[in-house]
Design an enzyme around this catalytic site. Sequence first.
Site, PDB file in Angstrom:
ATOM      1  CG  HIS A 212      -1.927   1.091   1.228  1.00 20.30           C
ATOM      2  ND1 HIS A 212      -2.070   1.945   2.289  1.00 20.30           N
ATOM      3  CD2 HIS A 212      -2.818   1.511   0.293  1.00 20.30           C
ATOM      4  CE1 HIS A 212      -3.016   2.832   2.011  1.00 20.30           C
ATOM      5  NE2 HIS A 212      -3.484   2.593   0.815  1.00 20.30           N
ATOM      6  CG  HIS A 216      -0.979   5.690  -1.493  1.00 17.47           C
ATOM      7  ND1 HIS A 216      -1.939   6.573  -1.923  1.00 17.47           N
ATOM      8  CD2 HIS A 216      -1.652   4.633  -0.994  1.00 17.47           C
ATOM      9  CE1 HIS A 216      -3.146   6.083  -1.684  1.00 17.47           C
ATOM     10  NE2 HIS A 216      -2.995   4.900  -1.121  1.00 17.47           N
ATOM     11  CG  HIS A 241      -7.495   1.992  -2.723  1.00 18.66           C
ATOM     12  ND1 HIS A 241      -6.740   2.704  -3.605  1.00 18.66           N
ATOM     13  CD2 HIS A 241      -6.874   2.110  -1.517  1.00 18.66           C
ATOM     14  CE1 HIS A 241      -5.699   3.252  -2.960  1.00 18.66           C
ATOM     15  NE2 HIS A 241      -5.760   2.906  -1.699  1.00 18.66           N
ATOM     16  CD  GLU A 351      -5.471   9.399  -4.574  1.00 16.06           C
ATOM     17  OE1 GLU A 351      -5.391   9.548  -5.785  1.00 16.06           O
ATOM     18  OE2 GLU A 351      -4.553   8.969  -3.887  1.00 16.06           O
ATOM     19  CG  HIS A 367      -9.530   8.733  -0.230  1.00 12.52           C
ATOM     20  ND1 HIS A 367      -8.239   9.143  -0.463  1.00 12.52           N
ATOM     21  CD2 HIS A 367      -9.439   7.553   0.439  1.00 12.52           C
ATOM     22  CE1 HIS A 367      -7.411   8.236   0.030  1.00 12.52           C
ATOM     23  NE2 HIS A 367      -8.098   7.264   0.575  1.00 12.52           N
ATOM     24  CG  HIS A 371      -7.395   8.183   4.846  1.00 15.75           C
ATOM     25  ND1 HIS A 371      -6.796   7.061   5.372  1.00 15.75           N
ATOM     26  CD2 HIS A 371      -7.806   7.827   3.609  1.00 15.75           C
ATOM     27  CE1 HIS A 371      -6.840   6.068   4.478  1.00 15.75           C
ATOM     28  NE2 HIS A 371      -7.456   6.509   3.404  1.00 15.75           N
ATOM     29  CG  HIS A 407     -10.293   2.807   1.041  1.00 14.10           C
ATOM     30  ND1 HIS A 407     -10.057   3.341  -0.199  1.00 14.10           N
ATOM     31  CD2 HIS A 407      -9.406   3.387   1.879  1.00 14.10           C
ATOM     32  CE1 HIS A 407      -9.059   4.199  -0.115  1.00 14.10           C
ATOM     33  NE2 HIS A 407      -8.634   4.252   1.129  1.00 14.10           N
TER      34      HIS A 407
HETATM   35 CU1  CUO Z   1      -4.699   3.962  -0.144  1.00 14.22          CU
HETATM   36 CU2  CUO Z   1      -7.079   5.604   1.455  1.00 14.22          CU
HETATM   37  O1  CUO Z   1      -5.413   4.681   1.678  1.00 14.22           O
HETATM   38  O2  CUO Z   1      -5.972   5.450  -0.269  1.00 14.22           O
END
Ligand code: CUO
Length: 690
Positions: A212, A216, A241, A351, A367, A371, A407
């Site tokens: 992960h 990113h 995701h 995102e 998104h 978080h 998610h």
């Molecule tokens: Cu990979 Cu929310 O963690 O995008």
Amino acid sequence: MTNTDLKALELLFQRPLEPVFTTRDQGKVVLELPDSFYTDRYRNDTVAVSNRFSQDVDLKIPVQELANKPNLDFAKKLGRKNQFSLFNDRHREIASQLITLFMGAPNLKQFVSLAAYTKDRLNPVLFQYAYAVAIAHRPDTREVPITNISQVFPSNFVEPSVFRDARQEAATIGDSGERVHVDIPRNYTASDREFEQRLAYFREDIGVNSHHWHWHLVYPTTGPTEVVRKDRRGELFYYMHHQILARYNVERFCNNLKRVQPLSNLRVEVPEGYFPKILSSVNNRTYPARVSDQLLKDVDREDAAIEIAEVERWRDRVLAAIDQGFVEDPSGTRTPLDDVRGIDILGNMIEASPVLSINSQFYGNLHNQGHTIISFAHDPDARHLEEFGVMGDVTTAMRDPIFYRWHGFIDTIFNKFKVRLDPYNAAQLGFDGVSVDYVEAKIGTGNARPNTLITYWQKSSADLAAGLDFGPSADGNIFASFTHLQNAPFTYTFNVTNRGARRTGTCRIFICPKVDERNQPLRLEDQRLLAIEMDKFTVELLPGENTVRRQSTESSVAIPFERSFRPIGAAYQPKAADELARFRFCGCGWPQHLLLPKGNAQGMLFDLFVMISDYSQDSVVQPNTPNDSCSTAYSFCGLKDKLYPDRRTMGFPFDRRLPNANLTEMVGAFQNMAKTDLKIVFNDRVVDKP
Ligand code: CUO
């Protein structure tokens, strides 16, 4: 690695908290810095300090003076002991400037100098992130392997008592040249009173979390355009995701839990608590926990501010755009959300990437700010001076059960768009004259029963020495053993008849669960959303009968264990040029050891689905860039510097509604598809890695 500049770059991933003048590679190599590079703390002692660390080294790498010392004031807001979050707007802006600075270094030597100069003057996690992004994207650093984040900051990945054991072990037996081994305990975050704990082996897997992080890293939301603007990146945000969600939900069925409930309401208490128990490297504090039944609040802190109402407003605007079928840019120009580009536009907008969003003022930052709100639930106004919880950090977010709820919600938005599109029709799904007549998956080459696959626990070890700052620099590495799910390797075999001339097809393999946690049969629409991509590859079909064989270890979604956790240090680097090339930039990809869901003791039933689609509708003409030798996980990670290599929308054919009542009917209607019942049996024993 022969070029000492490339070597220097590799060393800067090691011991991220130690000053840059200390030794690397187990005390064998040191960087020789210009006096002006020393920070104030050491400026008066440069000779003594450099002498102390250059004794007994095998290699000294001189670092060039910088033509211009950069002004690093832009990064001052983030102290060296603060946590760094990619979901935080201000942090992302700082990271963006730093990436731009690194990308702008005129040549390799000046990039080495810039990195060596900035490293001790910046937040170490910020530095490592922006540095790794630059290494991944600069044309002159293609050969530098990016050290896995679990090895750079191991404390973000493993239970902290391990480090005490490691230091103790290294101090006592380290000098003898023996390898130091320590054990990472299993199941340390909660007891079995907490049902969610049944999935801890998945959420807290080192390979899952480092994948992960790496994803990113390859797909940043901010920075110079050439780093951010990548082919179909928004769509890949959705798809990678989405696949994580499908896998997690299926894994829940295997453990008698129902699917995750999407976190669609931010104003009710969150039943799932999470106590991570891992340490932040930068300040040696544990990541804050979230108690059960926590109510989320507006975040009002100096380092982050976001109201729940604002996130709700963005959500409503995004949903309205999907319902209307178009988005509007700041000048009011409309772009339709069509079946080709729509999902990519939505991915970058939801995102969100401020560089790529069609209108970040209006559609916001849904998104990422979700978080943020979740990660500060325990201390939304900073009255307790606590930093964010694991949801604030891409290296740790997947540990928390709420990650899958948030998610899950984001995924329902994408799916709202997908169900508005017409179901796939026969022309899109079929491949005239090609029929798949037989399908099987079988372990090994012997007499194993076809279509029964096995999972079990395996004990493996990874070298954590690179990230143990201020630890013993003894000869020898520090191996941490941990137990993870594993599957016995298997082979797919398909018989395909081609009633036409020689041609190419794309073979797409999925597994779909047949029943839910209550053993109730799943509808095709549910199977579609839970379909797990296993592999995708092109096949040459000769006229007549063809037999296609493919190993599970060749999967286009996964990377092998060794690539996730390669040992650090010169001794472990391949010498041959082609192997060296494979060694670089290869850390993105789902861990091979989790390629199969766990199944259960009785054997959990799946449909193994295979489709061969017409390559002439799938193929992509690539720009003429060098081949990427570690492209094996392209389904999840794309190809470096290339277009996404499949023209169909990601997840095809399960990303849209399907024209049939159930999977059996669909496979009956299209000869180029086949399926068979597949059983995954979990064997509850621990096997040492051979
Ligand atoms: Cu990979 Cu929310 O963690 O995008």
